[in-house]
Scaffold this motif. Structure first.
Motif, PDB file in Angstrom:
ATOM      1  N   LEU A  81     -40.178   3.082  40.371  1.00 34.27           N
ATOM      2  CA  LEU A  81     -38.838   2.818  40.913  1.00 34.27           C
ATOM      3  C   LEU A  81     -38.780   1.511  41.689  1.00 34.27           C
ATOM      4  O   LEU A  81     -37.755   0.820  41.666  1.00 34.27           O
ATOM      5  N   ALA A  82     -39.846   1.150  42.375  1.00 34.64           N
ATOM      6  CA  ALA A  82     -39.869  -0.132  43.079  1.00 34.64           C
ATOM      7  C   ALA A  82     -39.780  -1.283  42.074  1.00 34.64           C
ATOM      8  O   ALA A  82     -39.059  -2.263  42.300  1.00 34.64           O
ATOM      9  N   GLY A  83     -40.480  -1.157  40.966  1.00 35.47           N
ATOM     10  CA  GLY A  83     -40.402  -2.179  39.919  1.00 35.47           C
ATOM     11  C   GLY A  83     -39.010  -2.268  39.316  1.00 35.47           C
ATOM     12  O   GLY A  83     -38.476  -3.357  39.096  1.00 35.47           O
ATOM     13  N   TRP A  84     -38.403  -1.108  39.044  1.00 34.65           N
ATOM     14  CA  TRP A  84     -37.039  -1.093  38.511  1.00 34.65           C
ATOM     15  C   TRP A  84     -36.061  -1.704  39.509  1.00 34.65           C
ATOM     16  O   TRP A  84     -35.182  -2.483  39.129  1.00 34.65           O
ATOM     17  N   SER A  85     -36.191  -1.345  40.776  1.00 39.37           N
ATOM     18  CA  SER A  85     -35.294  -1.883  41.795  1.00 39.37           C
ATOM     19  C   SER A  85     -35.420  -3.392  41.889  1.00 39.37           C
ATOM     20  O   SER A  85     -34.422  -4.109  41.968  1.00 39.37           O
ATOM     21  N   LEU A  86     -36.640  -3.871  41.887  1.00 38.02           N
ATOM     22  CA  LEU A  86     -36.867  -5.309  41.966  1.00 38.02           C
ATOM     23  C   LEU A  86     -36.249  -6.019  40.759  1.00 38.02           C
ATOM     24  O   LEU A  86     -35.508  -6.995  40.917  1.00 38.02           O
ATOM     25  N   LEU A 130     -30.781   3.171  43.361  1.00 38.73           N
ATOM     26  CA  LEU A 130     -32.180   2.942  42.987  1.00 38.73           C
ATOM     27  C   LEU A 130     -33.049   2.679  44.218  1.00 38.73           C
ATOM     28  O   LEU A 130     -34.127   3.245  44.363  1.00 38.73           O
ATOM     29  N   GLN A 131     -32.570   1.823  45.097  1.00 37.22           N
ATOM     30  CA  GLN A 131     -33.371   1.501  46.271  1.00 37.22           C
ATOM     31  C   GLN A 131     -33.445   2.662  47.246  1.00 37.22           C
ATOM     32  O   GLN A 131     -34.445   2.823  47.939  1.00 37.22           O
ATOM     33  N   THR A 132     -32.406   3.465  47.303  1.00 32.53           N
ATOM     34  CA  THR A 132     -32.445   4.639  48.178  1.00 32.53           C
ATOM     35  C   THR A 132     -33.514   5.624  47.711  1.00 32.53           C
ATOM     36  O   THR A 132     -34.297   6.131  48.520  1.00 32.53           O
ATOM     37  N   THR A 152     -37.887 -11.357  48.889  1.00 30.50           N
ATOM     38  CA  THR A 152     -38.555 -10.447  49.827  1.00 30.50           C
ATOM     39  C   THR A 152     -38.948  -9.137  49.149  1.00 30.50           C
ATOM     40  O   THR A 152     -39.963  -8.540  49.496  1.00 30.50           O
ATOM     41  N   GLY A 153     -38.162  -8.704  48.160  1.00 33.31           N
ATOM     42  CA  GLY A 153     -38.533  -7.522  47.388  1.00 33.31           C
ATOM     43  C   GLY A 153     -39.821  -7.741  46.612  1.00 33.31           C
ATOM     44  O   GLY A 153     -40.683  -6.865  46.547  1.00 33.31           O
ATOM     45  N   ALA A 154     -39.959  -8.939  46.024  1.00 34.84           N
ATOM     46  CA  ALA A 154     -41.195  -9.259  45.297  1.00 34.84           C
ATOM     47  C   ALA A 154     -42.388  -9.296  46.254  1.00 34.84           C
ATOM     48  O   ALA A 154     -43.474  -8.806  45.927  1.00 34.84           O
ATOM     49  N   LEU A 155     -42.172  -9.847  47.444  1.00 37.45           N
ATOM     50  CA  LEU A 155     -43.248  -9.870  48.443  1.00 37.45           C
ATOM     51  C   LEU A 155     -43.628  -8.455  48.876  1.00 37.45           C
ATOM     52  O   LEU A 155     -44.812  -8.129  48.991  1.00 37.45           O
ATOM     53  N   ALA A 156     -42.627  -7.613  49.111  1.00 34.85           N
ATOM     54  CA  ALA A 156     -42.901  -6.223  49.507  1.00 34.85           C
ATOM     55  C   ALA A 156     -43.633  -5.477  48.391  1.00 34.85           C
ATOM     56  O   ALA A 156     -44.542  -4.686  48.653  1.00 34.85           O
TER      57      ALA A 156
END
Length: 146
Positions: A73-78, A114-116, A44-48
Protein backbone atom coordinates in the motif's frame (compact mmCIF):
# COMPACT_ATOMS: atom_id res chain seq x y z
CA UNK A 1 -7.79 11.09 12.57
CA UNK A 2 -4.07 10.38 12.44
CA UNK A 3 -1.17 12.56 11.39
CA UNK A 4 -0.95 10.80 8.03
CA UNK A 5 -4.56 11.61 7.10
CA UNK A 6 -4.28 15.25 8.15
CA UNK A 7 -1.01 15.72 6.26
CA UNK A 8 -2.50 14.12 3.15
CA UNK A 9 -5.50 16.43 3.25
CA UNK A 10 -3.34 19.51 3.53
CA UNK A 11 -0.70 18.35 1.04
CA UNK A 12 -3.05 17.92 -1.85
CA UNK A 13 -6.68 17.12 -1.32
CA UNK A 14 -7.75 20.27 0.50
CA UNK A 15 -6.56 22.52 -2.36
CA UNK A 16 -8.26 20.12 -4.81
CA UNK A 17 -11.51 20.38 -2.85
CA UNK A 18 -11.32 24.18 -2.83
CA UNK A 19 -10.64 24.30 -6.56
CA UNK A 20 -13.39 21.78 -7.38
CA UNK A 21 -16.09 23.80 -5.64
CA UNK A 22 -14.87 27.31 -6.38
CA UNK A 23 -13.28 29.51 -9.00
CA UNK A 24 -12.68 32.27 -6.46
CA UNK A 25 -9.44 33.97 -5.49
CA UNK A 26 -8.66 31.64 -2.59
CA UNK A 27 -9.32 28.54 -4.70
CA UNK A 28 -7.06 29.82 -7.49
CA UNK A 29 -4.35 30.64 -4.94
CA UNK A 30 -4.65 27.12 -3.50
CA UNK A 31 -4.39 25.73 -7.02
CA UNK A 32 -1.18 27.68 -7.67
CA UNK A 33 0.49 25.88 -4.75
CA UNK A 34 -1.04 22.49 -5.57
CA UNK A 35 1.61 21.37 -8.06
CA UNK A 36 4.53 22.24 -5.75
CA UNK A 37 2.72 20.61 -2.80
CA UNK A 38 2.13 17.42 -4.76
CA UNK A 39 5.79 17.40 -5.84
CA UNK A 40 7.02 17.91 -2.27
CA UNK A 41 4.59 15.22 -1.09
CA UNK A 42 5.89 12.79 -3.72
CA UNK A 43 9.50 13.57 -2.80
CA UNK A 44 8.99 13.19 0.94
CA UNK A 45 6.88 10.08 0.32
CA UNK A 46 9.75 8.53 -1.64
CA UNK A 47 12.13 9.40 1.20
CA UNK A 48 9.78 7.88 3.79
CA UNK A 49 9.44 4.76 1.65
CA UNK A 50 13.24 4.44 1.41
CA UNK A 51 13.67 4.95 5.17
CA UNK A 52 11.01 2.33 5.82
CA UNK A 53 12.95 -0.14 3.68
CA UNK A 54 16.08 0.62 5.71
CA UNK A 55 14.35 0.33 9.10
CA UNK A 56 12.68 -3.04 8.60
CA UNK A 57 14.87 -5.99 7.53
CA UNK A 58 13.66 -7.52 4.27
CA UNK A 59 13.31 -10.94 5.90
CA UNK A 60 10.88 -9.49 8.46
CA UNK A 61 8.83 -7.76 5.77
CA UNK A 62 8.74 -10.86 3.59
CA UNK A 63 7.58 -13.12 6.41
CA UNK A 64 4.75 -10.93 7.74
CA UNK A 65 1.45 -10.47 5.85
CA UNK A 66 0.91 -7.20 7.74
CA UNK A 67 4.31 -5.81 6.72
CA UNK A 68 3.83 -6.98 3.11
CA UNK A 69 0.43 -5.27 2.97
CA UNK A 70 1.93 -2.09 4.40
CA UNK A 71 4.77 -2.12 1.88
CA UNK A 72 2.37 -2.80 -0.98
CA UNK A 73 0.00 0.00 0.00
CA UNK A 74 2.88 2.40 0.63
CA UNK A 75 4.14 1.71 -2.89
CA UNK A 76 0.66 2.21 -4.36
CA UNK A 77 0.20 5.44 -2.41
CA UNK A 78 3.54 6.77 -3.56
CA UNK A 79 2.87 5.89 -7.20
CA UNK A 80 -0.64 7.33 -6.94
CA UNK A 81 0.46 10.73 -5.63
CA UNK A 82 3.30 10.92 -8.16
CA UNK A 83 0.74 10.35 -10.92
CA UNK A 84 -1.57 12.98 -9.40
CA UNK A 85 1.32 15.46 -9.46
CA UNK A 86 2.08 14.64 -13.11
CA UNK A 87 -1.60 14.92 -14.13
CA UNK A 88 -1.94 18.33 -12.45
CA UNK A 89 1.41 19.57 -13.74
CA UNK A 90 0.86 18.44 -17.33
CA UNK A 91 -2.89 19.10 -17.43
CA UNK A 92 -2.62 22.67 -16.21
CA UNK A 93 -5.78 24.70 -15.76
CA UNK A 94 -7.75 22.27 -17.96
CA UNK A 95 -8.05 19.77 -15.11
CA UNK A 96 -10.55 22.16 -13.49
CA UNK A 97 -12.85 22.38 -16.51
CA UNK A 98 -16.13 20.46 -16.75
CA UNK A 99 -16.18 16.83 -15.67
CA UNK A 100 -12.41 16.81 -15.05
CA UNK A 101 -12.81 18.83 -11.84
CA UNK A 102 -14.99 16.07 -10.38
CA UNK A 103 -12.58 13.40 -11.55
CA UNK A 104 -9.72 15.28 -9.83
CA UNK A 105 -11.75 15.49 -6.61
CA UNK A 106 -12.56 11.78 -6.76
CA UNK A 107 -8.93 10.89 -7.40
CA UNK A 108 -7.83 13.11 -4.51
CA UNK A 109 -10.26 11.44 -2.13
CA UNK A 110 -9.17 8.01 -3.34
CA UNK A 111 -5.58 9.02 -2.60
CA UNK A 112 -6.54 10.04 0.94
CA UNK A 113 -8.16 6.63 1.38
CA UNK A 114 -5.03 4.83 0.19
CA UNK A 115 -2.80 6.79 2.53
CA UNK A 116 -5.19 6.37 5.43
CA UNK A 117 -5.12 2.58 5.06
CA UNK A 118 -1.33 2.69 4.64
CA UNK A 119 -1.01 4.70 7.85
CA UNK A 120 -3.35 2.31 9.62
CA UNK A 121 -1.19 -0.65 8.71
CA UNK A 122 1.86 1.29 9.85
CA UNK A 123 0.13 1.92 13.16
CA UNK A 124 -0.41 -1.83 13.54
CA UNK A 125 3.28 -2.42 12.84
CA UNK A 126 4.27 0.16 15.45
CA UNK A 127 1.86 -1.35 17.98
CA UNK A 128 -0.51 1.61 17.89
CA UNK A 129 -3.67 0.71 15.91
CA UNK A 130 -6.06 3.53 15.06
CA UNK A 131 -9.84 3.82 14.89
CA UNK A 132 -9.57 3.10 11.18
CA UNK A 133 -8.22 -0.32 12.16
CA UNK A 134 -11.66 -1.32 13.45
CA UNK A 135 -13.34 -0.04 10.27
CA UNK A 136 -10.96 -2.12 8.16
CA UNK A 137 -11.69 -5.17 10.29
CA UNK A 138 -15.47 -4.67 10.02
CA UNK A 139 -15.15 -4.42 6.25
CA UNK A 140 -13.72 -7.91 6.33
CA UNK A 141 -9.99 -7.30 5.92
CA UNK A 142 -7.98 -9.16 8.52
CA UNK A 143 -4.62 -7.45 8.07
CA UNK A 144 -2.66 -10.04 10.08
CA UNK A 145 -3.49 -12.97 7.80
CA UNK A 146 -4.27 -11.53 4.36
Amino acid sequence: MGFRLRSTLFNGTLPMMLRTFSDGTLARAADRVLTPLLFIGALTGALAFAVGLLVWPFEAVASSPLARNHLLLAGWSLAYWILMWIVRWRGGEQVWQGLWRWIMLGLGLLGVGLQTITGTLGGYLAGNPSMVSEIVRRLGWEVFTT
